[in-house]
Every structure is written in structure tokens, then in C-alpha cells.
Write an enzyme that holds these catalytic residues in place. Structure first.
Site, short mmCIF file in Angstrom:
data_model
loop_
_atom_site.label_atom_id
_atom_site.label_comp_id
_atom_site.label_asym_id
_atom_site.label_seq_id
_atom_site.Cartn_x
_atom_site.Cartn_y
_atom_site.Cartn_z
CB CYS A 133 53.94 73.20 -41.47
SG CYS A 133 53.54 72.09 -40.13
CG HIS A 134 51.92 66.57 -42.78
ND1 HIS A 134 52.66 65.45 -43.47
CD2 HIS A 134 50.64 66.44 -43.29
CE1 HIS A 134 51.86 64.88 -44.15
NE2 HIS A 134 50.94 65.28 -43.95
CB THR A 135 49.67 71.88 -39.32
OG1 THR A 135 50.45 71.18 -38.42
CG2 THR A 135 48.16 72.15 -38.67
CG HIS B 208 51.30 77.33 -40.07
ND1 HIS B 208 50.90 76.32 -40.75
CD2 HIS B 208 52.10 76.63 -39.26
CE1 HIS B 208 51.40 75.00 -40.62
NE2 HIS B 208 52.19 75.42 -39.52
CD GLU B 209 57.87 75.74 -40.87
OE1 GLU B 209 57.43 74.86 -40.06
OE2 GLU B 209 58.57 75.39 -41.87
CB CYS C 150 47.03 88.03 -24.84
SG CYS C 150 46.66 87.33 -23.10
CB CYS D 230 45.39 85.25 -20.61
SG CYS D 230 46.45 84.20 -21.50
CB CYS E 276 50.30 85.16 -21.36
SG CYS E 276 49.81 84.79 -22.74
CB CYS F 85 47.75 82.75 -25.25
SG CYS F 85 46.77 84.48 -25.49
NE ARG G 241 44.06 78.14 -25.31
CZ ARG G 241 43.53 77.28 -24.25
NH1 ARG G 241 42.71 76.02 -24.34
NH2 ARG G 241 43.77 77.71 -23.01
CB CYS H 54 55.53 76.22 -37.76
SG CYS H 54 54.47 74.68 -37.02
NE ARG I 268 58.64 72.55 -42.25
CZ ARG I 268 57.64 71.70 -41.79
NH1 ARG I 268 57.86 70.58 -42.35
NH2 ARG I 268 57.04 71.96 -40.72
#
Ligand code: NAD
Ligand code: ZN
Length: 379
Positions: free
Chosen positions: A47-49, A69-70, A99, A102, A105, A113, A117, A177, A372
Site C-alpha cells: 500500500c502507498h503508506t 500491513h495489507e 480494543c 475504550c 470502541c 481506539c 489506533r 487496508c 494492487r
């Protein structure tokens, strides 16, 4: 499981330095501690992130680090106190957690979260402030609590969504993601009314998913804005009805859009990460009712500058992580949309490569080729 409670040695793609190709190394992955899970990753994508934090031009450098992360994977073992998932469960990792306790959530309106987060600068586990990855005893840092460019990774249990085991992980991994983020940015946040006009800035996976979301919500005109004209043909498959390349015009994009739409679009969704596009996305919405949604991850020093009169004239600016979906509660349902054939993910997947060739995925993204690229952990 024979490996539970033990260190696992496996391959991971380590980023030793900013902007340098990743190198496949043997890493040691420690067992999951309290409220953590260890996951065998089967498929991941870029992903670009990941690219922003790997380049670290506009972001804090944290190295050596394992990005990613994906992804999609299977729980290998669980730490103390984990009751929601068990070894063998199919899961999608998510960069922002839930979680379930909180105030965020418990609120129907937020997915931010307090505990889990997104935190892009943290490279360690929340529980004990340590990394679970090492090479010869030297820690390798985590990325957004997921680090999926590894055959095994350790995550907080609040950052994995348990999904239908029938769902093909090589397809639904992209829902972890980009696709969910874009889809949710339109459906959950921009909420375009039926028959409305929507502008989408940036036609990568996230923007195309936002276009798809606008189409599902019933928008009738969907204007794709991108500097890369090669995106335009593909974008038709995702509901884009018109295209605008800012480079083709002398006037600012917001003025061109206002002329095209009799005063402005009803909704806009920014999926570029570019600060100018963020400002344009806000200033192109119609006064009185227009809503703009920011999704792109900005440069760490970026500042959003617009005249306050734009707000007084009744325009709304919003932003979102993960399309406001609550990862554990909502993501399994997004997977079900795919299973019921109400959401197509195949059209987002343009490339597939073995893990050993992971740097090719970075090259494709740099060239703006494809949408992708699935990275197969087992060749
Ligand atoms: P991508 O690189 O595949 O697509 C980005 C597109 O934006 C490209 O086609 C590029 O040509 C275009 N673009 C760049 N600058 C532009 C400009 N000034 N005007 C118009 N178009 C422009 O990236 P992606 O993986 O689809 O991710 C898109 C953005 O979303 C990134 O910033 C990423 O970090 C962010 N993101 C945010 C979240 C979230 O939860 N908020 C989640 C995932 C990704
Ligand atoms: Zn992402």
C-alpha cells in the site's frame, strides 16, 4: 502446535535503511506475549503508506524495520489472555485496532481506539515496549503493529479481524487496508446521496475503491482526478464516469470542477496524500452542502491552508482512517460482501509475485503501474 511458545526462524523482508531495496533475511520471531497473537502470513500486498515510511522523506525514519500491513494469514499461536481467536483461525491484520472497551470502541461513530489506533512512529509492541523480531539478538522494528512482510509476525489481538475461513486469502487480503479504506470513506463518511456528483482525487487502489463506494451509494456522476492519465481507462470499471487531469488545465482544478458541475461537486474523496490535492478536494465541493473527505496520509510537516470563508459558506471537511470501519467488528462483514459477490476484489489485483521478488512491488508503485500487487509468501 509444535512451534507454540518457541522462537520461530523464518524469512522476512527487512528495510535496513530509508529508500534502499528490502533484503530477505532470516529473522527470529519471538512467541506472542499477553494479548498478542503470532500469525503465519500467506499473502500480503503493498500500500502507498508502506512506501512513504520506507522512503521516510516526509515521515519519521524508524529502521531497521519490517513493513507491510495489507495481508491475510492464519493464527499460529496465541499469548496469555487471548480468547477471541485460536490457532488455525483465518485473519486479516489491520493497522488500526479495536480494543472493544475504550470510549471510541463503545461509540458507534468512531474507530479511533484509544489503545490501538494507528501509530506510525512506534516500532515496538504496546505490552512491553519491545520488538518481537530480531537478527542475532539485534531488534528489528515493527510497522503499524502489523509488519506483514514476514512469514510470521506478532500482533496485538485487537489488530486482527477473524474472517470466514472459506474466503480466499489471496483475494481478500486486499480488504485489510486499501479497498476497505476507500470503500468506507465513501459509504461511511462521504455518504453521497443518490444521484449526486462525486470527485475522487487519486485513482490508486484506495481511490478506485472510493469510486466503487460512490457508485454503490448511488452517485450518478463520478469524476476521477489524477495526474497519471494511464489510470483513466481502468477507472471506468470502478464507476468513474468522467476524468480530469489537472495537468491539462491552466486554471486551478477546483475551478474546473465548479464549471463542470454548476458550482461544485456534492462530495469529494481525496486519496493521494498530496497536500495540494487535499486543499483542492475541499475547495471543489459545492457551498451549502458539500462534504470533502481526506484519506491520503500527508507529509509530516504538511499544513492545510484554506480561507475560513470556505467553511462559513457551509462546506464540511472530514478525514478518516480505514474508512471508519471498526476493524474487528466490521471487516468480517466486508469479507462477506465479497463472498456474496456484492463486492468484487479481483479487479483491484493486477499483479502477483513471489516473496523473493518483493522489491518489484515497490517498482510498480513508483511507476504508477497496476493497482494492487499480491506478494505470495509461499512460492
Ligand atoms: P497509489 O499510489 O496507488 O495511488 C495514488 C494516486 O494518486 C496515484 O494514481 C497518483 O498518480 C495520484 N496522485 C498523486 N498526487 C496527485 C495529485 N496532486 N492530484 C491528483 N492525483 C494525484 O496509492 P494508494 O495505495 O491508493 O493510497 C492512496 C493514499 O491513501 C496514500 O496517501 C495512502 O497513504 C493513503 N491511505 C490512507 C489510509 C487511511 O486509512 N486513511 C489507508 C490506506 C492508504
Ligand atoms: Zn494501507
Amino acid at each position: 502446535m509444535a512451534t507454540a511458545g518457541k522462537v520461530i526462524k523464518c524469512k522476512a523482508a527487512v528495510a535496513w535503511e530509508a529508500g534502499k531495496p528490502l533484503s530477505i533475511e532470516e529473522v527470529e520471531v519471538a512467541p506472542p506475549q499477553a494479548m498478542e497473537v503470532r500469525v503465519k502470513i500467506l499473502f500480503t500486498s503493498l500500500c502507498h503508506t508502506d512506501v512513504y515510511f520506507w522512503e521516510a522523506k516526509g515521515q519519521t525514519p524508524v529502521f531497521p524495520r519490517i513493513f507491510g500491513h495489507e495481508a491475510g494469514g492464519i493464527i499460529e499461536s496465541v499469548g496469555e489472555g487471548v480468547t477471541d481467536v485460536a490457532p488455525g483461525d483465518h485473519v486479516l491484520p489491520v493497522f488500526t485496532g479495536e480494543c472493544k472497551e475504550c470510549a471510541h470502541c463503545r461509540s458507534a461513530e468512531s474507530n479511533m481506539c484509544d489503545l490501538l489506533r494507528i501509530n506510525t512512529d512506534r516500532g515496538v509492541m504496546i505490552g512491553d515496549g519491545k520488538s518481537r523480531f530480531s537478527i542475532n539478538g539485534k531488534p528489528i522494528y515493527h510497522f503499524v503493529g502489523t509488519s506483514t512482510f514476514s512469514e510470521y509476525t506478532v500482533m496485538h489481538v485487537g489488530c486482527v479481524a477473524k474472517i470466514n475461513p472459506e474466503a480466499p486469502l489471496d483475494k481478500v487480503c486486499v480488504l485489510s487496508c486499501g479497498i476497505s479504506t476507500g470503500l468506507g470513506a465513501s459509504i461511511n463518511v462521504a455518504k453521497p446521496p443518490k444521484g449526486s456528483t462525486v470527485a475522487i482525487f487519486g485513482l490508486g487502489a484506495v481511490g478506485l475503491a472510493a469510486a466503487e463506494g460512490a457508485r454503490i451509494a448511488g452517485a450518478s456522476r463520478i469524476i476521477g482526478v489524477d495526474l497519471n492519465p494511464s489510470r483513466f481507462e481502468e477507472a471506468r470499471k470502478f464507476g468513474c464516469t468522467e476524468f480530469l487531469n489537472p495537468k491539462d488545465h491552466k486554471k486551478p482544478v477546483q475551478e474546473v470542477l465548479a464549471e463542470m458541475t454548476n458550482g461544485g461537486v456534492d462530495r469529494s474523496v481525496e486519496c493521494t496524500g498530496n497536500i495540494n490535492a487535499m486543499i483542492q478536494a475541499f475547495e471543489c465541493v459545492h457551498d451549502g452542502w458539500g462534504v470533502a473527505v481526506l484519506v491520503g496520509v500527508p507529509h509530516k510537516d504538511a499544513e492545510f491552508k484554506t480561507h475560513p470563508m470556505n467553511f462559513l459558506n457551509e462546506r464540511t471537511l472530514k478525514g478518516t482512517f480505514f474508512g471508519n470501519f471498526k476493524p474487528r467488528t466490521d471487516l468480517p462483514n466486508v469479507v462477506e460482501l465479497y463472498m456474496k459477490k456484492e463486492l468484487e476484489v479481483e479487479k483491484f489485483i493486477t499483479h502477483s509475485i513471489p516473496f523473493a521478488e518483493i522489491n518489484k512491488a515497490f517498482d510498480l508503485m513508483a511507476k504508477g503501474e497496476g493497482i494492487r500487487c499480491i506478494i505470495r509468501m509461499e512460492s
